[in-house]
Scaffold this active site. Structure first.
Site, PDB file in Angstrom:
ATOM      1  N   ILE C  71       0.845  -1.196   0.000  1.00 44.07           N
ATOM      2  CA  ILE C  71       0.000   0.000   0.000  1.00 44.07           C
ATOM      3  C   ILE C  71       0.884   1.251   0.000  1.00 44.07           C
ATOM      4  O   ILE C  71       0.542   2.266  -0.601  1.00 44.07           O
ATOM      5  CB  ILE C  71      -0.921   0.017   1.255  1.00 44.07           C
ATOM      6  N   CYS C 130       8.935   0.671   9.049  1.00 47.18           N
ATOM      7  CA  CYS C 130       9.034   1.739   8.062  1.00 47.18           C
ATOM      8  C   CYS C 130      10.501   1.979   7.656  1.00 47.18           C
ATOM      9  O   CYS C 130      11.391   1.910   8.496  1.00 47.18           O
ATOM     10  CB  CYS C 130       8.450   2.982   8.716  1.00 47.18           C
TER      11      CYS C 130
END
Ligand SMILES: Cc1cc2nc3c(=O)[nH]c(=O)nc-3n(C[C@H](O)[C@H](O)[C@H](O)COP(=O)(O)OP(=O)(O)OC[C@H]3O[C@@H](n4cnc5c(N)ncnc54)[C@H](O)[C@@H]3O)c2cc1C
Ligand SMILES: Cc1cc2nc3c(=O)[nH]c(=O)nc-3n(C[C@H](O)[C@H](O)[C@H](O)COP(=O)(O)OP(=O)(O)OC[C@H]3O[C@@H](n4cnc5c(N)ncnc54)[C@H](O)[C@@H]3O)c2cc1C
Ligand SMILES: Cc1cc2nc3c(=O)[nH]c(=O)nc-3n(C[C@H](O)[C@H](O)[C@H](O)COP(=O)(O)O)c2cc1C
Ligand SMILES: Cc1cc2nc3c(=O)[nH]c(=O)nc-3n(C[C@H](O)[C@H](O)[C@H](O)COP(=O)(O)O)c2cc1C
Ligand code: FES
Ligand code: FES
Lengths: 300, 252, 300, 252
Positions: C71, C130
């Site tokens: 995503i 991340c």
């Protein structure tokens, strides 16, 4: 007929399909079903300097779309293997890759030394997922510097090409691949099982902690091959969740020169001969001359 | 040994969680020794590995297994219906050695009867069967079996001896001379332990069929081992060196 | 009726079931099917200081018994979330865990500062998978020292309990858990997706590289919970491949205090309410008074 | 919107890889707008995620979809048979807005006809349909559709205009005044690009139904986005803000 043969460390293998270590016993057990020489090469069960008992049961546990094993490296030792089983492969003129391990650096070295060069032994596959008992049980394959040094020492102890088989349970598998390459590895096998655990909710107890294999592993293996291939220029043998020839295609296209089939054989004992047959048929039907043309086809 | 396509003829609930599955095989199985087993693919696509089951009965292209629902695999199997396709790999492993002895004693507990059914059929004239189950209803598992002598125990006492089958066996043991006797057994680990204890001084030769979780059934994975007294390589594969072992050589 | 409530950071949650971040949108989208307050808490989509566009498609790809997503952390930013969606949760009096991330340490800190304490916000879940753009894109969650420092800084910037959500793509997840604990983390979420890749063999191209989720992950998650629980004394929220209440049992027994359901909702949009219902029924049927009794039941 | 149990009534092969699936729903669907879709569970246990399909037709408790076999999911679906159970989540997304205009032009390519079938049924008296397919045989996909005007192109020229449907559409475009016209389209990305190009100067309002891989179909995962010209949040969810978009607002 498309050409299935691939060249690995200056040996022509008649096809790029092998069993994964530890999933085809000592090679003789499958013979009532199909001939072991159907494959390009046979990969031995993990062998060590001395025989090993292995773990108590349960040693295998089914998980959704895969399994966990905790065999604990039971094996008869490298010496007994050569005495009891090598004649079988000699008689078949069958290329063999010897998978081996140790619980200390010295055990790896000594084991490699005890494997005398033999025209049929085309490679030594080092299982780097093994726990290093001198380093508190952390596996050899996690620390780049340790990998580089260990492989360097093994390379000094043998003239047989050395293949580093890597664990996926690392921060960055390409770093390990690079260390293996710097240490002198001639090839890589990607990947070994992914550590996992399983609980029996009825018994309210952990049932098994071990290595997960089977289809769940495939995306992790494909990623590993993709990343390592970008980093190092040595051939890669792919493994992890291959169930059929279509899975193989992914592995070749990601950059593998040859592949290994493990858990699939438990689900379908004829998985390996079927894959070899289907791979040839696929190449023929789609106008490919050779399986070599597939290698890295998705990496542009 | 071969991997054979098969179709379900019937999958009948005998009593409680026990089922009898009859399969039509695309090819005959080859010679079957009592105690050998097959690796059965569970119809449907929810179960990954095959499951081991003793060959309960076998004639030409019809093979049957008797099974008890234990977990996800056998539960899925119990939902399979007539006509469903499956694969049968077998016959596998080493079955019972039938020696020429005056007394053949078979000790079985619960679903363990499935492992000795073919054996009893073969030696029926000489078979002294000790069978233990939970209650009278489970006697249906003995089905049509013919045998010389039958001793039954039920846990709840609803039929025969009240208690476990080993206690019943103990009451009769003195009738058998160790040298003239061959014991065969199949049942839960606890029963086999009890049997070993019961025979400790008697020392009749005894073959036991043991179970272990399996992945391949072919001796490939070393997943299914049983610990033995062999010092060099204690763990033996149940699927290859077993499933029938000499009681006096395994660790229980 | 068995008691499903659990205490998390001194908040009583009516049950231990939440959605996994990024798998239940902004919380409002599921309302036509079931009320978001069915759950013990709602976990936000990953939020960042500034809005993020996310990646081009394909963003999702099915793999055997799981999926890969890429995503790319599309979100409207933390400010817009509070403006547009917080009133919805206020109206429902619904506990919220805010999942957040940054591409630099400073972004994490600034983002945490911008989340003003609110009676309904019971935790900040830091997504440590991340990529750190200042460190060449390697994820924050891989290096213990970096994790310790980052969490320490975040803790100094907020009074809200901080939950470190760890990536499984590490050498040893317990080392990271320990670093998080030393940095001051109040809890852990285990685990995030497992990085993988997928090839479209017809198009001969990589189709997606991203995070694998779904049932394949479960053994990896169970192992992570087992190992981290032994190492650190803070509550663990389990995630990874939970499809039904039986899966939850494994997570509780392995040591999780609460669990998150992600991919299952895509397969069955009612997975979460069903799990909550079935969990209660199971406890009742088996004579458990409280779900708390299950926690760690397999770790003796 | 609801998740509804359903059973297959028929699963008929129309031509080549195209199938028509009719389902009996346990409960009615609720109001359906043409262009809306459902997330369908693929019967059997081999396919993990559901797949999105336009609602092809719908009346009370019978819903149908028309599909083309593309990959593993649609292949498995094509093997499902009468009586198989499935789940239908829907109706989902925003369908077509039907404005009151003199000319309603529908442009569809291949399986794209499935996305506009319900639309054409609704506006049949005013529908000018441009349909492009590979060859004459595929015209079977138009089925029983009633419409005002029908313009057909086939790639191999075996019926109607030889070439693609956009080239055919171009030949007719001058007949329609932009202000009096509403265009609706569904088809492969290439067709939509061609359409945009063809309408570049004409500038008739145009709604297109776009496809993207989906995981949830409910707006939960942000997996199915289409890039738009919106600067603040360019990626819009096909399942939530779509699947019907204004042609002039999306990036093609
Ligand atoms: C050689 C051999 C012959 C067998 N013959 C029969 C038979 O004729 N009829 C019959 O009903 N069962 C037989 N079994 C046992 C049968 O294989 C297991 O009950 C079955 O595999 C359980 O599968 P499951 O998926 O239902 O259970 P799982 O969900 O895998 O496990 C449920 C329970 O079953 C136990 N279990 C699982 N696998 C085995 C196994 N291989 N051996 C013992 N316990 C196990 C587990 O410990 C667990 O408690 C035999 C096993 C072996 C090894
Ligand atoms: C709103 C919507 C409505 C749709 N309506 C219909 C319909 O009425 N009839 C019909 O036949 N198909 C329709 N589709 C497309 C259909 O969903 C895909 O063809 C199907 O999901 C492919 O699944 P698979 O497992 O067979 O293919 P996969 O194995 O997943 O992929 C095979 C090929 O299909 C393509 N593909 C996969 N998913 C999609 C997707 N969601 N959209 C476009 N291409 C895809 C892939 O790029 C690949 O080339 C619709 C899609 C959307 C988003
Ligand atoms: C039962 C079993 C035993 C294994 N033994 C070894 C071993 O001895 N040495 C080794 O390097 N890998 C071993 N492996 C790992 C496999 O060789 C292979 O890397 C892994 O299973 C992934 O492939 P698969 O998914 O096709 O099984 C074993 C795997 C299994 C399932
Ligand atoms: C589509 C999707 C989006 C996700 N987005 C996030 C996210 O923004 N932040 C985060 O920490 N984890 C994110 N995750 C990871 C999940 O929260 C969860 O950790 C993971 O999917 C494993 O759980 P599951 O197997 O139940 O899905 C996402 C997962 C999926 C599938
Ligand atoms: S089950 Fe594999 S060796 Fe016995
Ligand atoms: S498919 Fe999940 S948001 Fe559209």
């Amino acid at each position: 007929m498309a050409d299935l043969s691939v060249n690995l460390f200056h040996n022509m293998l008649k096809n790029p399909v092998m069993n994964a270590s530890g999933t085809l016993g000592y090679g003789v057990e499958i013979e009532p079903l199909w001939k072991v020489e159907t494959m390009g090469a046979y990969v031995t069960k993990g062998l060590s300097l001395m025989p090993h008992q292995g773990n108590p049961t349960p040693r295998v546990w089914e998980v959704r779309w895969g399994m966990i094993n905790s065999i604990g490296l039971q094996n008869i030792g490298v010496e007994a293997f050569f005495r009891d089983y090598m004649p079988f492969f000699e008689q078949k003129n069958m290329p063999v890759i010897v998978n081996f391990f140790g619980f200390t650096e010295d055990e790896y070295i000594q084991c490699a030394k005890n494997i005398v060069p033999h025209r049929l032994i085309i490679g030594l596959e080092m299982n780097l997922s093994c726990p290093n008992i001198k380093a508190g049980g952390i596996s050899f394959g996690k620390e780049p510097e340790a990998v580089r040094r260990l492989i360097d020492r093994v390379k000094s102890s043998t003239n047989i090409p050395v293949i580093a088989k890597l664990t996926p349970e690392v921060d960055n598998i390409a770093d390990i691949a690079q260390a293996a390459y710097e240490g002198g590895a001639d090839g890589l096998t990607l990947i070994n099982t992914l550590p996992g655990a399983c609980i029996d909710t009825h018994e309210r107890a952990f049932k098994i902690r071990g290595g997960m294999s089977g289809p769940s592993l495939k995306p992790v293996a494909i990623k590993a091959i993709y990343e390592c291939r970008k980093r190092v220029p040595i051939p890669i043998i792919g493994a992890g969740g291959i169930m059929d020839y279509e899975d193989c295609l992914s592995f070749f296209m990601a950059g593998a020169t040859a592949i290994q089939v493990g858990t699939a054989t438990f689900v379908d004992p004829f998985a390996i001969p079927k894959i070899i047959q289907d791979l040839g048929d696929f190449l023929d039907k789609n106008g490919w001359d050779s399986v070599i043309d597939l290698i890295g086809a998705a990496c542009t | 040994m071969d991997d054979i396509e098969a179709k379900i003829i019937t999958n009948r609930n005998i009593v409680k969680d026990y089922f009898l599955l009859r399969l039509r095989l695309a090819r005959p199985l080859g010679t079957v020794v009592p105690g050998q087993f097959v690796m059965l693919k569970i119809p449907g696509n929810t179960v990954f590995l095959r499951r081991p089951f003793s060959i309960y009965d076998y004639k030409r292209d019809v093979m049957s297994i008797m099974y008890k629902v234990k977990g996800s695999g056998t539960l899925a199997l119990s939902n399979a219906v007539k006509g469903d396709s499956t694969m049968v790999l077998g016959p596998l492993g080493r079955g019972f050695n039938i020696y020429n002895k005056p007394n053949h004693i078979v000790v079985a507990g619960g679903i363990g009867i499935a492992g000795v059914h073919l054996l009893i059929k073969k030696i029926k004239a000489n078979a002294h069967v000790f069978y233990g189950c939970t209650d009278e209803k489970e006697l249906l598992l003995l089905n049509d079996l013919k045998m010389q002598d039958k001793y039954i125990s039920t846990i709840d006492g609803s039929y025969g001896y009240k208690g476990n089958v080993i206690d019943l066996f103990r009451t009769r043991l003195k009738d058998y001379n160790a040298r003239d006797t061959q014991v065969y057994a199949c049942g839960p680990e606890g029963m086999l332990k009890g049997l070993k204890h019961a025979l400790e001084s008697h020392r009749a030769p005894c073959q036991v069929l043991v179970e272990e979780r399996m992945a391949c059934g072919l001796g490939l994975c070393f997943g299914c081992v049983k610990k033995t007294l062999d010092e060099k390589e204690p763990y033996k594969r149940v699927c290859k060196e077993g499933p029938v072992f000499n009681l006096w050589q395994i660790c229980l």
